[in-house]
Design a protein around this motif. Structure first.
Motif, PDB file in Angstrom:
ATOM      1  N   LEU A 117       0.727  -1.154   0.077  1.00 53.71           N
ATOM      2  CA  LEU A 117      -0.303   0.056  -0.203  1.00 53.71           C
ATOM      3  C   LEU A 117       0.912   1.216  -0.108  1.00 53.71           C
ATOM      4  O   LEU A 117       0.670   2.270  -0.822  1.00 53.71           O
ATOM      5  N   ARG A 129      -6.455  -0.049  -1.553  1.00 51.83           N
ATOM      6  CA  ARG A 129      -6.811   0.398  -0.077  1.00 51.83           C
ATOM      7  C   ARG A 129      -8.294   0.369   0.032  1.00 51.83           C
ATOM      8  O   ARG A 129      -8.776  -0.050   1.150  1.00 51.83           O
ATOM      9  N   PHE A 274      -5.489 -10.975  10.037  1.00 54.84           N
ATOM     10  CA  PHE A 274      -5.588 -10.039   8.962  1.00 54.84           C
ATOM     11  C   PHE A 274      -5.572 -11.039   7.564  1.00 54.84           C
ATOM     12  O   PHE A 274      -6.243 -10.666   6.501  1.00 54.84           O
ATOM     13  N   PHE A 327       1.786  -5.141   6.568  1.00 49.06           N
ATOM     14  CA  PHE A 327       1.104  -4.942   7.863  1.00 49.06           C
ATOM     15  C   PHE A 327       2.058  -5.462   8.828  1.00 49.06           C
ATOM     16  O   PHE A 327       2.148  -4.787   9.918  1.00 49.06           O
ATOM     17  N   ALA A 330       5.117  -2.609   8.956  1.00 47.22           N
ATOM     18  CA  ALA A 330       4.939  -1.214   9.530  1.00 47.22           C
ATOM     19  C   ALA A 330       4.373  -1.746  10.771  1.00 47.22           C
ATOM     20  O   ALA A 330       4.501  -0.453  11.613  1.00 47.22           O
ATOM     21  N   ALA A 338       6.981   3.422  19.637  1.00 49.79           N
ATOM     22  CA  ALA A 338       5.958   4.057  20.454  1.00 49.79           C
ATOM     23  C   ALA A 338       6.101   3.706  22.010  1.00 49.79           C
ATOM     24  O   ALA A 338       6.072   4.458  22.860  1.00 49.79           O
ATOM     25  N   ALA A 394       6.947   8.425  14.708  1.00 49.91           N
ATOM     26  CA  ALA A 394       7.582   7.454  13.913  1.00 49.91           C
ATOM     27  C   ALA A 394       7.488   8.033  12.580  1.00 49.91           C
ATOM     28  O   ALA A 394       8.084   7.127  11.786  1.00 49.91           O
ATOM     29  N   LEU A 398       5.028  14.109   6.102  1.00 47.32           N
ATOM     30  CA  LEU A 398       3.915  13.142   5.048  1.00 47.32           C
ATOM     31  C   LEU A 398       4.325  13.696   3.922  1.00 47.32           C
ATOM     32  O   LEU A 398       4.282  15.076   3.394  1.00 47.32           O
ATOM     33  N   PHE A 462      -0.374   9.973  12.482  1.00 49.75           N
ATOM     34  CA  PHE A 462      -0.777   8.855  11.571  1.00 49.75           C
ATOM     35  C   PHE A 462      -1.024   9.429  10.233  1.00 49.75           C
ATOM     36  O   PHE A 462      -1.834   8.815   9.530  1.00 49.75           O
ATOM     37  N   ASN A 468      -4.042   8.310   4.975  1.00 49.67           N
ATOM     38  CA  ASN A 468      -3.403   8.045   6.330  1.00 49.67           C
ATOM     39  C   ASN A 468      -3.103   6.665   6.619  1.00 49.67           C
ATOM     40  O   ASN A 468      -2.969   5.793   5.988  1.00 49.67           O
ATOM     41  N   GLY A 471      -3.413   1.432   9.447  1.00 51.93           N
ATOM     42  CA  GLY A 471      -3.322   0.659  10.876  1.00 51.93           C
ATOM     43  C   GLY A 471      -3.459   1.486  12.073  1.00 51.93           C
ATOM     44  O   GLY A 471      -3.345   1.000  13.156  1.00 51.93           O
TER      45      GLY A 471
HETATM   46  C1  HEM Z   1       2.157   3.663  16.495  1.00 47.43           C
HETATM   47  C2  HEM Z   1       2.143   3.266  15.239  1.00 47.43           C
HETATM   48  C3  HEM Z   1       2.058   3.605  13.856  1.00 47.43           C
HETATM   49  C4  HEM Z   1       2.373   5.017  13.397  1.00 47.43           C
HETATM   50  C5  HEM Z   1       2.771   6.299  14.207  1.00 47.43           C
HETATM   51  C6  HEM Z   1       2.102   5.095  12.020  1.00 47.43           C
HETATM   52  C7  HEM Z   1       2.293   6.326  11.258  1.00 47.43           C
HETATM   53  C8  HEM Z   1       2.054   6.103   9.730  1.00 47.43           C
HETATM   54  C9  HEM Z   1       2.244   7.508   8.930  1.00 47.43           C
HETATM   55  C10 HEM Z   1       2.665   8.967   9.566  1.00 47.43           C
HETATM   56  C11 HEM Z   1       1.714   7.060   7.757  1.00 47.43           C
HETATM   57  C12 HEM Z   1       1.889   7.907   6.480  1.00 47.43           C
HETATM   58  C13 HEM Z   1       0.360   8.464   6.595  1.00 47.43           C
HETATM   59  C14 HEM Z   1       0.371   9.769   5.466  1.00 47.43           C
HETATM   60  O1  HEM Z   1       1.045   9.754   4.584  1.00 47.43           O
HETATM   61  O2  HEM Z   1      -0.540  10.458   5.670  1.00 47.43           O
HETATM   62  C15 HEM Z   1       1.411   5.558   7.688  1.00 47.43           C
HETATM   63  C16 HEM Z   1       1.045   5.070   6.642  1.00 47.43           C
HETATM   64  C17 HEM Z   1       0.772   3.600   6.611  1.00 47.43           C
HETATM   65  N1  HEM Z   1       0.821   2.523   8.038  1.00 47.43           N
HETATM   66 FE1  HEM Z   1       1.106   3.190   9.851  1.00 47.43          FE
HETATM   67  N2  HEM Z   1       1.789   3.740  11.768  1.00 47.43           N
HETATM   68  C18 HEM Z   1       1.419   2.892  12.957  1.00 47.43           C
HETATM   69  C19 HEM Z   1       1.368   1.588  12.655  1.00 47.43           C
HETATM   70  C20 HEM Z   1       0.895   1.113  11.599  1.00 47.43           C
HETATM   71  C21 HEM Z   1       0.170  -0.474  11.729  1.00 47.43           C
HETATM   72  C22 HEM Z   1       0.143  -1.211  12.987  1.00 47.43           C
HETATM   73  C23 HEM Z   1      -0.093  -0.792  10.596  1.00 47.43           C
HETATM   74  C24 HEM Z   1      -0.391  -2.087   9.769  1.00 47.43           C
HETATM   75  C25 HEM Z   1      -0.907  -3.135  10.701  1.00 47.43           C
HETATM   76  C26 HEM Z   1       0.335   0.227   9.733  1.00 47.43           C
HETATM   77  C27 HEM Z   1       0.258   0.366   8.322  1.00 47.43           C
HETATM   78  C28 HEM Z   1       0.711   1.420   7.243  1.00 47.43           C
HETATM   79  C29 HEM Z   1       0.204   1.383   5.987  1.00 47.43           C
HETATM   80  C30 HEM Z   1      -0.179   0.143   5.271  1.00 47.43           C
HETATM   81  C31 HEM Z   1       0.567   2.761   5.574  1.00 47.43           C
HETATM   82  C32 HEM Z   1       0.291   3.250   4.073  1.00 47.43           C
HETATM   83  C33 HEM Z   1      -1.181   3.539   3.744  1.00 47.43           C
HETATM   84  C34 HEM Z   1      -1.306   3.870   2.445  1.00 47.43           C
HETATM   85  O3  HEM Z   1      -0.479   4.544   1.660  1.00 47.43           O
HETATM   86  O4  HEM Z   1      -2.451   3.652   1.776  1.00 47.43           O
HETATM   87  N3  HEM Z   1       0.913   1.354  10.391  1.00 47.43           N
HETATM   88  N4  HEM Z   1       1.696   5.145   8.889  1.00 47.43           N
END
Ligand code: HEM
Length: 526
Positions: A117, A129, A274, A327, A330, A338, A394, A398, A462, A468, A471
């Protein structure tokens, strides 16, 4: 290793000087003020990973004063920093159709991750998505509470046993925080993604634990590789450097592939993980579960698929494998980070820890379980987690890639197609205009009153909008559950070796804790 590192940096430096510096200045052409970052950070600082990109962002954010946006060159690539809240809202939400994609941060050679993704583009990203979003709805995460409870209880029991087995005069046990936190997050994410008991709490030296740790580890060599892959993608077409350890990727891919095949064939069905949800999405059987499913930002800018694209099967076996792999990656590194910083901050701020323990005590069940709904009522726990994610990000930036020329009449900004724009979320999180005393760890920054007064775009751990973090709900519940289990069972304290204040490391856009960070846990007599 050092030979590889030195030659990579030398090649990167020469290549930058000779071939890759972008001669056309789009900033001059479109009236965008450019800020020269070379005085703050040299090319070698970037290539040798001596400074992190978010540090440059903070420098530029301050230097640009009241400008709404400005341009900077990153290893020759022009990128636009957006500071103005109205523009941020337009780019991330209202005019999202101009900014659907992201810059590539995995190398072409990391093949399986290209289909994940974060890296997918255009209609393919929208299709995947939209197909996988129902996997992360509140109802599904609620069912995953069983993993957070079973792993959380096993985790605190094992730590109590360690304290009993090695009693220090005060009854405490000293822990390597990152290692201990990784045991929880690996076991949770393995059950949630693979439906698999990784058993790293019982056996921290298992291959599963080792490979997971290797993926989350940021050695100097890995940071240098990341700088080249991200900053000089044309050079990396020749060098073919990979971000991820191929042996570790292969190990997880094999486990995922077996799990996926079992679920696709119907051999395994009764799983709450998942993989099972992805297979149900693939079979068109996965639906949202009510109105609480979408956050307000997602509702504002829901993903519009073209008519014919709605019916297309986006989840092929390969795409499903890529999604479950991302998944896992990330979900593991970010939440570990965190939780590590949360444990550290609670150890340093005993008053916050006491207040939190009192609040958690009200909802912890006699059998040591937590209830999903009870957990979401804890106001102070939410404030603590929000502050941890503000103070120790983390993802500090963006990024979006402009997919069609963009003109904003209000601000005069023109973004040519193909240009990367970014929102410096970490710099916003440290702006005194939004947070009093931003360098201080203080959960009161997120009291309901303070939150209500603040512009919502001043807090984006996030991200925001249709792209966004998918997860987010999972991560928040997982993090809150782990903190609740920890403070309910132990007093967390610093040791003589704990650095106060902490000095972490910028790895890509994330801030990571120093290796070997030490804390001590004293079991509480309840
Ligand atoms: C404290 C934990 C986490 C933080 C701080 C975090 C933070 C972020 C941030 C800042 C982005 C980019 C968002 C944007 O560009 O607007 C992102 C994207 C993403 N995160 Fe997380 N994340 C966390 C946990 C997770 C978890 C647990 C998963 C999956 C189980 C996950 C899967 C993803 C995926 C797949 C994307 C890309 C979404 C897309 O492009 O459609 N993240 N995350």
């Amino acid at each position: 290793m050092w030979l590889v590192l030195v030659s990579t940096v030398v090649i990167g430096f020469i290549a930058y000087k000779l071939f890759f510096r972008n001669s056309k200045n789009i900033f001059k052409e479109h009236g965008i003020r450019e800020i020269d970052t070379s005085k703050f950070m040299s090319i070698l600082d970037i290539l040798l990973a001596r400074k992190g990109m978010p540090e440059v962002d903070n420098y530029v954010y301050k230097a640009m004063g009241s400008e709404k946006y400005c341009g900077i060159h990153e290893l020759g690539t022009p990128v636009i920093l957006i500071k103005d809240m109205e523009l941020i809202k337009k780019i991330l939400i209202k005019d999202f159709d101009h900014f659907v994609d992201r810059r590539k941060f995995f190398a072409e050679a990391d093949e399986v991750l290209q289909k994940s993704l974060p890296m997918l583009e255009g209609e393919e990203w929208k299709g995947v998505r939209a197909s996988v979003s129902p996997t992360f709805t509140t109802g599904k995460i609620r069912r995953m509470m069983e993993f957070f409870n079973s792993v959380g209880k096993e985790w605190v029991e094992s730590l109590s046993e360690k304290a009993k087995a090695n009693p220090s005069p005060d009854g405490s046990v000293t822990i390597d925080v990152i290692k201990v936190i990784n045991q929880y997050t690996v076991d949770v994410i393995a059950s949630a993604v693979f439906g698999f008991n990784a058993g790293t709490i019982k056996n921290p030296d298992s291959p599963f634990a080792k490979y997971a740790e290797s993926l989350a580890d940021f050695s100097k060599l890995k940071l240098v590789k990341m700088a080249i892959i991200f900053g000089l993608p044309k050079l990396n077409k020749i060098l073919k450097l990979k971000m991820m350890d191929p042996e570790a990727i292969g190990f997880f891919e094999r486990i995922l592939d077996q799990g996926l095949k079992k679920r696709l064939s119907g051999e395994t069905t009764k799983c709450n993980d998942f993989l099972q949800l992805l297979v149900e999405a693939h079979n068109g059987k996965l639906k949202g579960e009510g109105n609480d499913e979408l956050g307000s930002f997602e509702k504002d800018a829901h993903i519009e698929l073209k008519g014919g694209e709605k019916k297309k099967q986006w989840l092929t076996e390969q795409t499903m494998n890529s999604q479950s792999l991302i998944f896992f990656f990330a979900g593991f590194g970010t939440t570990s980070n965190a939780l590590t910083f949360a444990a550290y901050a609670l150890a340093v701020h005993q008053d916050v820890q006491d207040k939190l323990r009192k609040e958690v005590g009200k909802i912890m069940k006699p059998d040591g379980n937590l209830d999903y709904d009870d957990l979401s009522t804890l106001v102070y726990l939410n404030m603590v987690v929000c502050e941890v994610l503000r103070r120790f990000p983390a993802g500090a930036r963006l990024e979006r890639s402009c997919v069609k020329d963009y003109k904003d009449n209000d601000s005069g900004l023109f973004v040519p197609k193909g240009t990367v724009v970014f929102v410096p979320s970490n710099a916003l999180h440290y702006d005194e205009q939004y947070y009093d005393n931003p360098d201080k760890f203080d959960p009161e920054h997120f009291s309901p009153e303070k939150k209500a007064q603040r512009n919502p775009y001043a807090y984006m751990p996030f991200g925001i909008g249709p792209r966004n973090c998918i997860g987010m709900r999972f991560a928040l519940v997982e993090t809150k559950a782990a903190i609740a289990h920890l403070v309910h069972n132990f007093r967390i304290q610093t040791t003589k070796k704990t650095p106060v204040p902490i000095t972490g490391l910028w790895a890509g856009f994330g801030y990571t804790a120093p290796k070997g960070l030490e804390l001590k846990l004293t079991p509480l007599n309840k």
